[in-house]
Scaffold this motif. Sequence first.
Motif, PDB file in Angstrom:
ATOM      1  N   GLY A 236     -20.433  23.634  32.263  1.00  0.00           N
ATOM      2  CA  GLY A 236     -19.982  22.673  31.459  1.00  0.00           C
ATOM      3  C   GLY A 236     -19.163  21.499  32.231  1.00  0.00           C
ATOM      4  N   ASN A 237     -18.655  21.959  33.423  1.00  0.00           N
ATOM      5  CA  ASN A 237     -17.745  21.164  34.135  1.00  0.00           C
ATOM      6  C   ASN A 237     -18.311  20.267  35.425  1.00  0.00           C
ATOM      7  OD1 ASN A 237     -18.034  23.330  35.570  1.00  0.00           O
ATOM      8  ND2 ASN A 237     -15.766  23.655  35.925  1.00  0.00           N
ATOM      9  N   PHE A 238     -19.631  20.063  35.451  1.00  0.00           N
ATOM     10  CA  PHE A 238     -20.362  19.372  36.145  1.00  0.00           C
ATOM     11  C   PHE A 238     -21.798  18.884  35.462  1.00  0.00           C
ATOM     12  CE2 PHE A 238     -22.455  23.141  36.584  1.00  0.00           C
ATOM     13  CZ  PHE A 238     -23.775  22.995  36.897  1.00  0.00           C
ATOM     14  N   ASP A 239     -22.435  17.911  35.963  1.00  0.00           N
ATOM     15  CA  ASP A 239     -23.633  17.568  35.498  1.00  0.00           C
ATOM     16  C   ASP A 239     -24.428  16.689  36.429  1.00  0.00           C
ATOM     17  OD1 ASP A 239     -25.609  17.456  33.878  1.00  0.00           O
ATOM     18  OD2 ASP A 239     -24.978  15.751  32.602  1.00  0.00           O
TER      19      ASP A 239
ATOM     20  N   THR B 249     -15.295  15.607  28.028  1.00  0.00           N
ATOM     21  CA  THR B 249     -14.455  16.241  26.777  1.00  0.00           C
ATOM     22  C   THR B 249     -13.425  17.404  27.334  1.00  0.00           C
ATOM     23  OG1 THR B 249     -16.030  18.072  26.222  1.00  0.00           O
ATOM     24  CG2 THR B 249     -16.488  16.140  25.285  1.00  0.00           C
ATOM     25  N   PHE B 250     -12.393  17.512  26.818  1.00  0.00           N
ATOM     26  CA  PHE B 250     -11.533  18.525  27.248  1.00  0.00           C
ATOM     27  C   PHE B 250     -10.548  18.755  26.137  1.00  0.00           C
ATOM     28  CE2 PHE B 250     -10.552  14.213  28.818  1.00  0.00           C
ATOM     29  CZ  PHE B 250      -9.305  13.952  28.171  1.00  0.00           C
ATOM     30  N   ALA B 251      -9.914  20.101  26.017  1.00  0.00           N
ATOM     31  CA  ALA B 251      -9.124  20.653  25.081  1.00  0.00           C
ATOM     32  C   ALA B 251      -7.619  19.819  25.440  1.00  0.00           C
ATOM     33  CB  ALA B 251      -9.069  22.066  25.310  1.00  0.00           C
TER      34      ALA B 251
ATOM     35  N   ARG C 276     -21.301  21.249  17.825  1.00  0.00           N
ATOM     36  CA  ARG C 276     -21.205  22.718  16.846  1.00  0.00           C
ATOM     37  C   ARG C 276     -19.758  22.765  16.432  1.00  0.00           C
ATOM     38  NH1 ARG C 276     -19.303  27.604  17.063  1.00  0.00           N
ATOM     39  NH2 ARG C 276     -18.613  27.429  19.202  1.00  0.00           N
ATOM     40  N   ILE C 277     -19.749  22.820  15.278  1.00  0.00           N
ATOM     41  CA  ILE C 277     -18.294  23.040  14.502  1.00  0.00           C
ATOM     42  C   ILE C 277     -18.618  24.548  13.861  1.00  0.00           C
ATOM     43  CG2 ILE C 277     -16.317  22.368  13.017  1.00  0.00           C
ATOM     44  CD1 ILE C 277     -16.504  20.698  15.471  1.00  0.00           C
ATOM     45  N   ARG C 278     -18.052  25.610  14.342  1.00  0.00           N
ATOM     46  CA  ARG C 278     -18.560  26.839  13.763  1.00  0.00           C
ATOM     47  C   ARG C 278     -20.052  27.066  13.600  1.00  0.00           C
ATOM     48  NH1 ARG C 278     -14.537  26.825   8.479  1.00  0.00           N
ATOM     49  NH2 ARG C 278     -12.566  28.386   9.396  1.00  0.00           N
ATOM     50  N   ASP C 279     -20.548  26.909  12.366  1.00  0.00           N
ATOM     51  CA  ASP C 279     -22.009  27.021  12.288  1.00  0.00           C
ATOM     52  C   ASP C 279     -22.848  26.095  11.672  1.00  0.00           C
ATOM     53  OD1 ASP C 279     -21.740  29.770  13.736  1.00  0.00           O
ATOM     54  OD2 ASP C 279     -20.986  30.481  11.683  1.00  0.00           O
ATOM     55  N   THR C 280     -22.189  24.818  11.931  1.00  0.00           N
ATOM     56  CA  THR C 280     -22.685  23.674  11.396  1.00  0.00           C
ATOM     57  C   THR C 280     -22.828  22.701  12.713  1.00  0.00           C
ATOM     58  OG1 THR C 280     -21.578  23.675   9.347  1.00  0.00           O
ATOM     59  CG2 THR C 280     -22.468  21.212  10.118  1.00  0.00           C
TER      60      THR C 280
ATOM     61  N   ARG D 137     -13.258  25.231  15.871  1.00  0.00           N
ATOM     62  CA  ARG D 137     -12.616  26.463  15.173  1.00  0.00           C
ATOM     63  C   ARG D 137     -12.736  27.858  15.910  1.00  0.00           C
ATOM     64  NH1 ARG D 137     -12.205  24.842   9.993  1.00  0.00           N
ATOM     65  NH2 ARG D 137     -10.241  25.865  10.033  1.00  0.00           N
ATOM     66  N   ASP D 138     -13.458  27.780  17.272  1.00  0.00           N
ATOM     67  CA  ASP D 138     -13.292  28.992  18.002  1.00  0.00           C
ATOM     68  C   ASP D 138     -13.234  28.527  19.501  1.00  0.00           C
ATOM     69  OD1 ASP D 138     -16.129  28.367  18.914  1.00  0.00           O
ATOM     70  OD2 ASP D 138     -16.745  28.848  16.849  1.00  0.00           O
ATOM     71  N   PRO D 139     -13.124  29.368  20.577  1.00  0.00           N
ATOM     72  CA  PRO D 139     -13.131  29.133  22.034  1.00  0.00           C
ATOM     73  C   PRO D 139     -14.511  28.978  22.575  1.00  0.00           C
ATOM     74  CG  PRO D 139     -12.812  31.345  21.685  1.00  0.00           C
ATOM     75  CD  PRO D 139     -13.071  31.009  20.063  1.00  0.00           C
ATOM     76  N   PHE D 140     -15.502  28.964  21.871  1.00  0.00           N
ATOM     77  CA  PHE D 140     -16.845  28.973  22.536  1.00  0.00           C
ATOM     78  C   PHE D 140     -17.527  27.680  22.505  1.00  0.00           C
ATOM     79  CE2 PHE D 140     -16.517  33.097  20.488  1.00  0.00           C
ATOM     80  CZ  PHE D 140     -16.027  34.043  21.527  1.00  0.00           C
ATOM     81  N   GLN D 141     -18.661  27.621  23.360  1.00  0.00           N
ATOM     82  CA  GLN D 141     -19.193  26.131  23.650  1.00  0.00           C
ATOM     83  C   GLN D 141     -19.602  25.378  22.355  1.00  0.00           C
ATOM     84  OE1 GLN D 141     -22.609  26.462  26.220  1.00  0.00           O
ATOM     85  NE2 GLN D 141     -22.887  24.411  26.190  1.00  0.00           N
ATOM     86  N   TYR D 142     -19.164  24.166  22.458  1.00  0.00           N
ATOM     87  CA  TYR D 142     -19.291  23.347  21.299  1.00  0.00           C
ATOM     88  C   TYR D 142     -20.198  22.083  21.465  1.00  0.00           C
ATOM     89  CZ  TYR D 142     -15.657  21.031  24.288  1.00  0.00           C
ATOM     90  OH  TYR D 142     -15.132  20.527  25.161  1.00  0.00           O
ATOM     91  N   LEU D 143     -20.576  21.855  22.796  1.00  0.00           N
ATOM     92  CA  LEU D 143     -21.491  20.527  23.041  1.00  0.00           C
ATOM     93  C   LEU D 143     -22.650  20.956  24.043  1.00  0.00           C
ATOM     94  CD1 LEU D 143     -20.968  17.604  22.525  1.00  0.00           C
ATOM     95  CD2 LEU D 143     -19.749  17.628  24.585  1.00  0.00           C
TER      96      LEU D 143
END
Length: 492
Positions: free
Chosen positions: A375-378, A66-68, A126-130, A109-115
């Motif tokens: 996040g950019n390696f696994d 994933t990427f912005a 995570r989208i906001r607090d869902t 909706r924010d710049p923080f970790q989402y996955l």
Amino acid sequence: MALRRLGALALLCGLSTPVYFAKGPEPPQKISLEPMGYPGQGSGSMAAGGSMSTVTFLDDRHLLVTFAVHRLMQRLPDRRPNDQDRTIEAVVLDVPTGELLAKTEWRVRDPFQYLWNLGHGRLLLRIRDTMTTIAPVANLHGDSFAQQPLLRTARRIVAVLLSPDKDLMTVETMDPLPADAAELDAVYGTQRTQFNFFRLGEPGSAAEPPLLQPAGGAISDAPVNLSLTSAGYIEVLQESESRWLFDFDPYQGKYLELSPFETSCRPFPVFVSASEFIALGCRGGDDRLRIGGFDLGGSQMWQAELNGSYVSPSFAVAPAAGRFAMSRNILAGGSGMTVNFAPSNFVTEEVRVYQTYNGQQILQAEAAPVQRFEGNFDLAPDGMRLAVLRGGELDVYPLPPLTDADKIAVQKAHGLEPKAPVVAVNLSPHSKPGTEAVHATQSQMAPQVPAPPQAPPQPVGEPLSDQAPRRKPTLYTLPGEQPETEQANPKD
């Protein structure tokens, strides 16, 4: 781990245990991401402090990247003053062929970790607090990115942490920001933080979300980095100025005394399997740094040196192969303490893969651009591949097969795994005469390292009980507040 992560120090070496270094990795398989829409990330992405890209093995063959991306976005009626909306593109790749199998976009909706990787081919979004889950491979011939509800809360999620075996999840939350708050910087500060623990079980099918069983809660004065297993945690006690003790504190039963660690600064233990952990420490100063490998049998398996001061270490683990990968953002100079994340302050982001039981370095690679959070390696679940994002392409390194000695060590580690009774997570420390208990945690968001000692989270909420009727999983609220009982609705 966070909005998964572990703040750190770098390491120095002991003379007692040899450390072996790889002669050089095989050339990686290169998968270009530009045809899939990858725009590249500028050097300023480090200073921005957000989660810009992720690389996740869904299984031993499939990767999610994933990427912005830059898109025109329609104004939504639920917009808040502190929103920082971004469009995230997600692609599923077949590693052997490099083929694009599925693609979608999310609006975060924010710049923080989402996955986060929940294991078994499932991811937490995570989208906001869902929070919802997706299972791209299980749904590959249908809607690969179909979202299943998991958790929803009126509080502000600041971290999600997972055990090495992905069988225990910690969710850290704070009070919601005021409606007129224009900045998100408060997430970095010292604020009362609530912890909710959940045991993760396997559902009836791979496409379904994991089964959640609430396992208690706690509160703390700030976000902290907890490295937990489903059975217990490592407690750190100081015996002298340069000698620290490790105990394994189970959630139920008597603690285990483990090997001590010689370090001149407070060590940070990080579980890399259910029975093995590494500890980051230093020798003689914060710029002389060391790493050690330990197991729950009471052995210090090895210790080694890493040159160069760094910040923001993060980890990927493959317990089935007895391997882990560690990423470090190498500083251009200084002692390892920095609050300035300007790109000029960093030399590179280095990723190393180790065999856990003997500290053998299997591979060293570099990720680009430097990313502040993990996040950019696994590492693949079977430990046979490392994927690293580098510029506009994905480098997938083949790793050597396990030797007979490696396989024996994996079996031994598995035999040391403590039983994990289905009880509430209990973080109450014990103490010993002549020692000072120091809970080995640090601020999840603060950029400084090392962090000052913090009090352990204090229990709150309901204990886990097999006798009580089970309710829907929820994030317990702090005393005096109304509990959030709704589950997530991905259509909201």
